[in-house]
Scaffold this active site. Structure first.
Site, PDB file in Angstrom:
ATOM      1  N   ASP A 262     -42.637  19.051  40.917  1.00 52.76           N
ATOM      2  CA  ASP A 262     -43.787  18.562  40.149  1.00 52.76           C
ATOM      3  C   ASP A 262     -45.104  18.641  40.915  1.00 52.76           C
ATOM      4  O   ASP A 262     -45.132  18.656  42.146  1.00 52.76           O
ATOM      5  CB  ASP A 262     -43.573  17.091  39.766  1.00 52.76           C
ATOM      6  CG  ASP A 262     -42.524  16.898  38.692  1.00 52.76           C
ATOM      7  OD1 ASP A 262     -41.838  17.881  38.337  1.00 52.76           O
ATOM      8  OD2 ASP A 262     -42.373  15.759  38.224  1.00 52.76           O
TER       9      ASP A 262
ATOM     10  N   HIS B 189     -46.710  19.846  32.856  1.00 53.59           N
ATOM     11  CA  HIS B 189     -46.728  18.500  33.448  1.00 53.59           C
ATOM     12  C   HIS B 189     -48.045  17.786  33.157  1.00 53.59           C
ATOM     13  O   HIS B 189     -48.495  16.957  33.951  1.00 53.59           O
ATOM     14  CB  HIS B 189     -46.481  18.599  34.947  1.00 53.59           C
ATOM     15  CG  HIS B 189     -46.063  17.310  35.599  1.00 53.59           C
ATOM     16  ND1 HIS B 189     -45.217  16.398  35.007  1.00 53.59           N
ATOM     17  CD2 HIS B 189     -46.392  16.769  36.820  1.00 53.59           C
ATOM     18  CE1 HIS B 189     -45.032  15.375  35.821  1.00 53.59           C
ATOM     19  NE2 HIS B 189     -45.738  15.563  36.920  1.00 53.59           N
TER      20      HIS B 189
ATOM     21  N   HIS C  89     -52.559  14.837  34.873  1.00 53.74           N
ATOM     22  CA  HIS C  89     -51.612  13.900  35.458  1.00 53.74           C
ATOM     23  C   HIS C  89     -52.122  12.458  35.430  1.00 53.74           C
ATOM     24  O   HIS C  89     -52.055  11.727  36.443  1.00 53.74           O
ATOM     25  CB  HIS C  89     -51.279  14.301  36.890  1.00 53.74           C
ATOM     26  CG  HIS C  89     -49.964  13.779  37.384  1.00 53.74           C
ATOM     27  ND1 HIS C  89     -49.790  12.489  37.830  1.00 53.74           N
ATOM     28  CD2 HIS C  89     -48.741  14.367  37.502  1.00 53.74           C
ATOM     29  CE1 HIS C  89     -48.536  12.309  38.210  1.00 53.74           C
ATOM     30  NE2 HIS C  89     -47.873  13.435  38.011  1.00 53.74           N
TER      31      HIS C  89
ATOM     32  N   HIS D 191     -41.641  17.418  44.914  1.00 56.49           N
ATOM     33  CA  HIS D 191     -43.053  17.673  44.634  1.00 56.49           C
ATOM     34  C   HIS D 191     -43.611  18.730  45.593  1.00 56.49           C
ATOM     35  O   HIS D 191     -43.250  18.749  46.770  1.00 56.49           O
ATOM     36  CB  HIS D 191     -43.872  16.392  44.766  1.00 56.49           C
ATOM     37  CG  HIS D 191     -43.478  15.320  43.804  1.00 56.49           C
ATOM     38  ND1 HIS D 191     -42.364  14.527  43.993  1.00 56.49           N
ATOM     39  CD2 HIS D 191     -44.034  14.919  42.635  1.00 56.49           C
ATOM     40  CE1 HIS D 191     -42.256  13.671  42.978  1.00 56.49           C
ATOM     41  NE2 HIS D 191     -43.253  13.888  42.151  1.00 56.49           N
TER      42      HIS D 191
END
Length: 238
Positions: free
Chosen positions: A59, A110, A114, A204
């Site tokens: 991510d 995503h 964010h 990540h």
């Protein structure tokens, strides 16, 4: 009065999103204890895979330093991963999004920026975050993502409905080493090494210093493949 009402509405939305966060945290804990994690579908996130394989998901990228380093590591071990990209970061470095794709990995959505807690946003904001990221990724790679992961895994019925309405499958995870906190390489290694067939791993490559993540995966990837586990990308389970 309208301004006060709006502040109260946003506070209630924030508290609701935080409550959902803790409920989902507990639910993920139960997923770890299940022999097979929940597969999910159009209206519920996938916490696991249908087969005996495992999936590495990544991510918050792309990042100019950590994404290329991770791609090199995955290439050395013959591992394919699923990268959930942030639209703003794709806009900054579309070449890195194309590099992820060219290396044989799957790309997911995503959100655009964010924001957290994601479920606290108004419905039109949730839709815009997903739709704008979708557009940025499509413009950069000429590929339309089929998967979406909510920032922080902060799902709600509204987030799931909007995700489905945009033609995307919601994806969560089973194994979370909290590498974004930089807890130390040994801790990340211990958590990821417990991965079992059918589980989805979370790591990540953006949002901060990811040197611990890279170092931990350098130990974990051969360890898991030596156990006979095969890495696959996350399937569209709608």
């Amino acid at each position: 009065m309208s301004g006060r009402r709006e502040r109260v509405t946003r506070l209630c939305s924030h508290l609701h999103a935080q409550a959902l966060h803790y409920l989902l945290f507990a639910y993920r804990g139960r997923q770890l204890l299940r022999r097979r994690p929940t597969l999910g579908g159009a209206h519920w996130p996938a916490f696991g895979l249908p087969g005996e394989e495992i999936a590495l998901t990544v991510d918050d990228g792309p990042h100019p330093r950590w994404t290329p380093a991770l791609l090199d590591l995955l290439d050395r071990h013959g591992v394919r991963a699923t990268f959930f990209l942030v639209g703003d970061r794709v806009r900054e470095r579309p070449d890195l999004a194309r590099q992820v794709l060219a290396a044989g990995h799957l790309i997911g959505n995503h959100s655009m920026s964010h924001p957290q807690p994601f479920a606290a946003l108004a419905r039109h904001e949730i839709r815009a975050e997903i739709a704008y990221a979708q557009r940025e990724i499509e413009d950069a790679t000429a590929v339309t993502p089929r998967l979406f992961r909510a920032p922080g895994g902060n799902w709600s019925s509204a987030v799931l409905r909007i995700t489905a309405g945009l033609g995307l499958s919601p994806v969560d995870w089973t194994v979370n080493p909290s590498d974004w906190r930089s807890p130390g390489v040994p801790q990340i290694v211990r958590t990821l090494s417990r991965t079992r067939p059918g589980q989805i791993m979370l790591c990540h490559d953006g949002g901060g210093d990811r040197s611990q993540t890279i170092a931990a995966l350098a130990e974990v990837l051969p360890r898991l493949t030596d156990r006979g586990l095969r890495f696959v990308t996350v399937p569209d389970q709608r």
